[in-house]
Write a protein that holds these residues in place. Structure first.
Motif, PDB file in Angstrom:
ATOM      1  N   PHE A  52      38.067  40.575  39.531  1.00 41.70           N
ATOM      2  CA  PHE A  52      37.273  41.603  38.993  1.00 41.70           C
ATOM      3  C   PHE A  52      37.940  42.372  37.703  1.00 41.70           C
ATOM      4  CE2 PHE A  52      35.238  43.198  43.144  1.00 41.70           C
ATOM      5  CZ  PHE A  52      34.331  42.263  42.967  1.00 41.70           C
ATOM      6  N   PRO A  53      39.375  42.391  37.475  1.00 43.08           N
ATOM      7  CA  PRO A  53      39.616  42.951  36.498  1.00 43.08           C
ATOM      8  C   PRO A  53      39.204  42.416  34.953  1.00 43.08           C
ATOM      9  CG  PRO A  53      41.623  42.833  37.937  1.00 43.08           C
ATOM     10  CD  PRO A  53      40.357  41.838  38.397  1.00 43.08           C
ATOM     11  N   HIS A  54      38.670  41.154  35.122  1.00 41.75           N
ATOM     12  CA  HIS A  54      38.369  40.434  33.976  1.00 41.75           C
ATOM     13  C   HIS A  54      36.720  40.384  33.804  1.00 41.75           C
ATOM     14  CE1 HIS A  54      42.330  38.399  33.660  1.00 41.75           C
ATOM     15  NE2 HIS A  54      42.132  38.231  34.894  1.00 41.75           N
ATOM     16  N   CYS A  55      36.195  41.211  34.591  1.00 40.84           N
ATOM     17  CA  CYS A  55      34.543  41.543  34.639  1.00 40.84           C
ATOM     18  C   CYS A  55      34.273  42.861  33.816  1.00 40.84           C
ATOM     19  CB  CYS A  55      34.087  41.659  36.209  1.00 40.84           C
ATOM     20  SG  CYS A  55      34.231  39.912  36.927  1.00 40.84           S
ATOM     21  N   ALA A  56      33.037  42.862  33.699  1.00 40.27           N
ATOM     22  CA  ALA A  56      32.528  44.039  33.090  1.00 40.27           C
ATOM     23  C   ALA A  56      31.885  45.048  33.927  1.00 40.27           C
ATOM     24  CB  ALA A  56      31.542  43.835  31.954  1.00 40.27           C
ATOM     25  N   ALA A  57      31.298  44.784  35.154  1.00 37.71           N
ATOM     26  CA  ALA A  57      30.827  45.502  35.942  1.00 37.71           C
ATOM     27  C   ALA A  57      30.765  44.861  37.360  1.00 37.71           C
ATOM     28  CB  ALA A  57      29.517  46.059  35.493  1.00 37.71           C
ATOM     29  N   ALA A  58      30.053  45.355  38.202  1.00 37.69           N
ATOM     30  CA  ALA A  58      30.119  44.538  39.650  1.00 37.69           C
ATOM     31  C   ALA A  58      28.655  45.311  40.408  1.00 37.69           C
ATOM     32  CB  ALA A  58      31.128  45.202  40.685  1.00 37.69           C
ATOM     33  N   VAL A  59      27.986  44.429  40.943  1.00 37.53           N
ATOM     34  CA  VAL A  59      26.731  44.488  41.474  1.00 37.53           C
ATOM     35  C   VAL A  59      26.810  43.838  43.031  1.00 37.53           C
ATOM     36  CG1 VAL A  59      24.102  44.155  41.626  1.00 37.53           C
ATOM     37  CG2 VAL A  59      25.415  44.474  39.273  1.00 37.53           C
ATOM     38  N   HIS A  60      26.841  44.735  44.077  1.00 40.08           N
ATOM     39  CA  HIS A  60      26.723  44.200  45.358  1.00 40.08           C
ATOM     40  C   HIS A  60      26.212  45.068  46.468  1.00 40.08           C
ATOM     41  CE1 HIS A  60      30.127  47.076  46.161  1.00 40.08           C
ATOM     42  NE2 HIS A  60      30.605  46.692  44.892  1.00 40.08           N
ATOM     43  N   HIS A  61      26.359  44.736  47.723  1.00 38.05           N
ATOM     44  CA  HIS A  61      25.419  45.476  48.832  1.00 38.05           C
ATOM     45  C   HIS A  61      26.343  46.871  49.114  1.00 38.05           C
ATOM     46  CE1 HIS A  61      29.187  43.525  50.530  1.00 38.05           C
ATOM     47  NE2 HIS A  61      28.712  43.913  51.784  1.00 38.05           N
ATOM     48  N   GLY A  62      27.586  46.998  48.815  1.00 41.87           N
ATOM     49  CA  GLY A  62      28.123  48.302  49.085  1.00 41.87           C
ATOM     50  C   GLY A  62      29.105  48.210  50.339  1.00 41.87           C
ATOM     51  N   GLY A  63      29.664  47.120  50.632  1.00 44.42           N
ATOM     52  CA  GLY A  63      30.691  47.223  51.676  1.00 44.42           C
ATOM     53  C   GLY A  63      31.598  47.856  51.132  1.00 44.42           C
ATOM     54  N   ILE A  64      32.479  48.453  51.974  1.00 44.32           N
ATOM     55  CA  ILE A  64      33.571  49.229  51.399  1.00 44.32           C
ATOM     56  C   ILE A  64      34.672  48.194  50.841  1.00 44.32           C
ATOM     57  CG2 ILE A  64      34.723  49.242  53.805  1.00 44.32           C
ATOM     58  CD1 ILE A  64      34.899  51.920  51.127  1.00 44.32           C
ATOM     59  N   GLY A  65      34.889  47.112  51.542  1.00 49.39           N
ATOM     60  CA  GLY A  65      35.859  46.275  50.941  1.00 49.39           C
ATOM     61  C   GLY A  65      35.577  45.970  49.375  1.00 49.39           C
ATOM     62  N   THR A  66      34.540  45.590  49.232  1.00 45.74           N
ATOM     63  CA  THR A  66      34.189  44.779  47.865  1.00 45.74           C
ATOM     64  C   THR A  66      34.087  46.309  46.993  1.00 45.74           C
ATOM     65  OG1 THR A  66      32.696  43.277  48.840  1.00 45.74           O
ATOM     66  CG2 THR A  66      32.433  43.542  46.487  1.00 45.74           C
ATOM     67  N   LEU A  67      33.561  47.276  47.529  1.00 40.71           N
ATOM     68  CA  LEU A  67      33.379  48.615  46.736  1.00 40.71           C
ATOM     69  C   LEU A  67      34.829  49.019  46.305  1.00 40.71           C
ATOM     70  CD1 LEU A  67      31.445  50.971  45.755  1.00 40.71           C
ATOM     71  CD2 LEU A  67      32.206  51.997  47.908  1.00 40.71           C
ATOM     72  N   PHE A  68      35.769  48.859  47.095  1.00 41.20           N
ATOM     73  CA  PHE A  68      37.061  49.273  46.984  1.00 41.20           C
ATOM     74  C   PHE A  68      37.722  48.443  45.631  1.00 41.20           C
ATOM     75  CE2 PHE A  68      41.498  48.484  47.524  1.00 41.20           C
ATOM     76  CZ  PHE A  68      42.104  49.780  47.142  1.00 41.20           C
ATOM     77  N   GLU A  69      37.462  47.053  46.087  1.00 40.39           N
ATOM     78  CA  GLU A  69      38.002  46.098  44.950  1.00 40.39           C
ATOM     79  C   GLU A  69      37.595  46.427  43.700  1.00 40.39           C
ATOM     80  OE1 GLU A  69      40.750  44.725  45.266  1.00 40.39           O
ATOM     81  OE2 GLU A  69      41.000  44.142  47.553  1.00 40.39           O
ATOM     82  N   GLY A  70      36.079  46.659  43.592  1.00 40.56           N
ATOM     83  CA  GLY A  70      35.788  46.784  42.216  1.00 40.56           C
ATOM     84  C   GLY A  70      36.091  48.194  41.586  1.00 40.56           C
ATOM     85  N   LEU A  71      36.021  49.035  42.314  1.00 41.69           N
ATOM     86  CA  LEU A  71      36.589  50.329  41.788  1.00 41.69           C
ATOM     87  C   LEU A  71      37.705  50.453  41.430  1.00 41.69           C
ATOM     88  CD1 LEU A  71      34.528  52.922  44.068  1.00 41.69           C
ATOM     89  CD2 LEU A  71      33.882  52.409  41.760  1.00 41.69           C
ATOM     90  N   ARG A  72      38.668  49.745  42.160  1.00 37.70           N
ATOM     91  CA  ARG A  72      40.075  49.944  41.687  1.00 37.70           C
ATOM     92  C   ARG A  72      40.527  49.059  40.487  1.00 37.70           C
ATOM     93  NH1 ARG A  72      44.821  46.742  45.002  1.00 37.70           N
ATOM     94  NH2 ARG A  72      43.671  44.769  45.658  1.00 37.70           N
ATOM     95  N   ALA A  73      39.495  48.334  40.191  1.00 37.78           N
ATOM     96  CA  ALA A  73      39.552  47.333  38.968  1.00 37.78           C
ATOM     97  C   ALA A  73      39.075  48.168  37.831  1.00 37.78           C
ATOM     98  CB  ALA A  73      38.885  45.962  39.431  1.00 37.78           C
ATOM     99  N   GLY A  74      38.536  49.381  38.056  1.00 36.06           N
ATOM    100  CA  GLY A  74      37.860  50.027  37.003  1.00 36.06           C
ATOM    101  C   GLY A  74      36.433  49.655  36.547  1.00 36.06           C
TER     102      GLY A  74
END
Length: 427
Positions: A326-348
């Motif tokens: 995730f730190p190498h990505c520009a944005a995230a699109v997903h279903h909103g599960g808390i695990g994926t949400l947390f990982e994306g948000l902590r990567a900014g």
């Protein structure tokens, strides 16, 4: 001390609790987990003992009826579906929770097992702790997830009304099965809601998500509902379950060949026509001039065929460790599960939540309110809407806001904090 942790649900329900189990084992406690049959091997790979507990929810969601309920995006319909599955599984589930907890000095339950675990703990005379993955108790700041349109901002009285209704519906739907369990345990029948039972017993309800996601809520609750932040596996456990395997080298090598891609993934929620979704992602990405990294999740997607159809600007991959990519990505699109949400948000990463049901619309509404993303219910997902929503998410101000928000998240010592609370309850 022997600690029993009966669980059920998807991998997103099990993985953070494994992190707690490993922390408790590291402190010298004897820990055993009950896990859905499809996830027992996942738990034992980390070194924790596990036995089967609860139905295979993945199988339920992947069924024709489950797929229709998911496609409708209706939380009530999904609750009814789960209730019907549990009706056929109730007696066995009661027995499995009893077996997991046998001989325990303390029981740790989750949002979906606390009702049964509370009766077992009462019969055994041992303390109980519950873990909550999202706000699931009465409050005036947020309504019961899925009860109202997520973009609404109702007054506190309305919010509390949705909780009263939801808790009573749950009480009525599951009362028969829980009283059958209580009869097996030699306890008198009860008409009280699980929330009321846990409140009377002073059971700690640990919020294993970040308080930054729900401003205004921590102030409404007392010390019985502490926030730890999301619980993550340590490096050794992640290697044991195959999260940090060699596939990352291929993914990172592809990323380095061009601009940072947008991540698209739908985690443990099966999608009825995954190929059509991938085609839509490919078209929208081309229109916006971005590359796409697509994770197949639980779907039946033919990875090789999808890779051939996607072209060089789209990569379709299997499971991977989000924090490595995730730190190498520009944005995230997903279903909103808390695990994926947390990982994306902590990567900014600015995030577009395409929610399916349960608590996911809540998280979609929150990323929008917090200015770090946008929300598009999966039932409304189409190429034009996806393009417009993703265009908003990719604006520089969203990236700046997401980077600032990442600095507020709790990323260290969360499992240790949760373990401290468990040990304090035992004392």
């Amino acid at each position: 001390m022997k600690i029993a942790i009966p669980l059920t649900g998807t991998r997103g329900d099990v993985q953070p609790v494994v992190a707690l189990g490993l922390e408790l084992r590291g402190r010298g406690h004897d820990v055993i987990l009950g896990a859905p049959p499809n996830l027992v091997d996942f738990v034992t790979a980390t070194g924790l003992p596990a036995v089967s507990c609860g139905p295979d929810v993945q199988q339920l969601y992947s069924s024709e009826e489950g797929q229709r309920a998911l496609a409708a995006g209706n939380t009530l319909r999904l609750m009814q579906l789960v209730a019907r599955q549990m009706a056929g599984y109730a007696e066995r589930m009661n027995r499995e929770v009893i077996e997991v907890c046998a001989g325990a000095d303390l029981i740790v339950a989750s949002t979906v097992t606390e009702d049964r675990a509370s009766s077992v703990a009462e019969a055994m005379g041992v303390p109980l702790v519950s873990l909550h993955y999202f706000p699931c108790r009465d409050n005036g700041a947020y309504p019961f997830p899925g009860s109202l349109p997520p973009h609404w901002n109702p007054p506190a009285l309305v919010n509390r009304g949705t909780w009263l209704l939801a808790e009573n519906v749950r009480r009525v739907v599951f009362m028969r099965y829980l009283n059958a369990l209580r009869a097996t345990l030699g306890l008198a029948p009860s008409r009280a809601s699980t929330a009321a039972v846990l409140a009377r017993a002073g059971v700690p309800e640990i919020q294993i998500y970040d308080p930054a996601l729900v401003p205004g809520l921590p102030e409404q609750w007392d010390e019985r509902r502490p926030f730890t932040g999301f619980l993550t596996l340590d490096a050794a456990a992640r290697a044991a379950v195959g999260e940090t395997g060699g596939a990352h080298e291929d993914i990172l090598a592809w990323i380095e060949q061009g601009p940072p891609p947008v991540f698209f993934g739908f985690g443990s929620m099966p999608i009825r026509d995954t190929a059509a979704v991938v085609d839509m992602v490919s078209r929208v990405s081309a229109r916006l001039g971005v590359r796409a990294l697509v994770s197949a999740g639980w779907s039946d997607l033919d990875l090789d065929r999808a890779r051939e159809r996607g072209g060089p600007e789209l990569a379709v991959v299997g499971p991977f460790a989000h924090d490595l990519v995730f730190p190498h990505c520009a944005a995230a699109v997903h279903h909103g599960g808390i695990g994926t949400l947390f990982e994306g948000l902590r990567a900014g990463l600015p995030t577009l939540v395409c929610s399916v049901s349960f608590e996911q619309p809540l998280w979609g509404a929150q990323v929008e309110r917090l200015g770090v993303g946008a929300h598009l219910p999966f039932t409304r997902l189409g190429a034009d809407r996806l393009e417009r929503a993703l265009e908003r998410v990719l604006r520089p101000e969203r990236r700046t806001a997401a980077a600032r928000f990442a600095a507020t998240l709790r990323t260290e010592g969360t499992a240790a904090h949760a373990a401290d609370i468990v040990e304090a309850r035992a004392r």
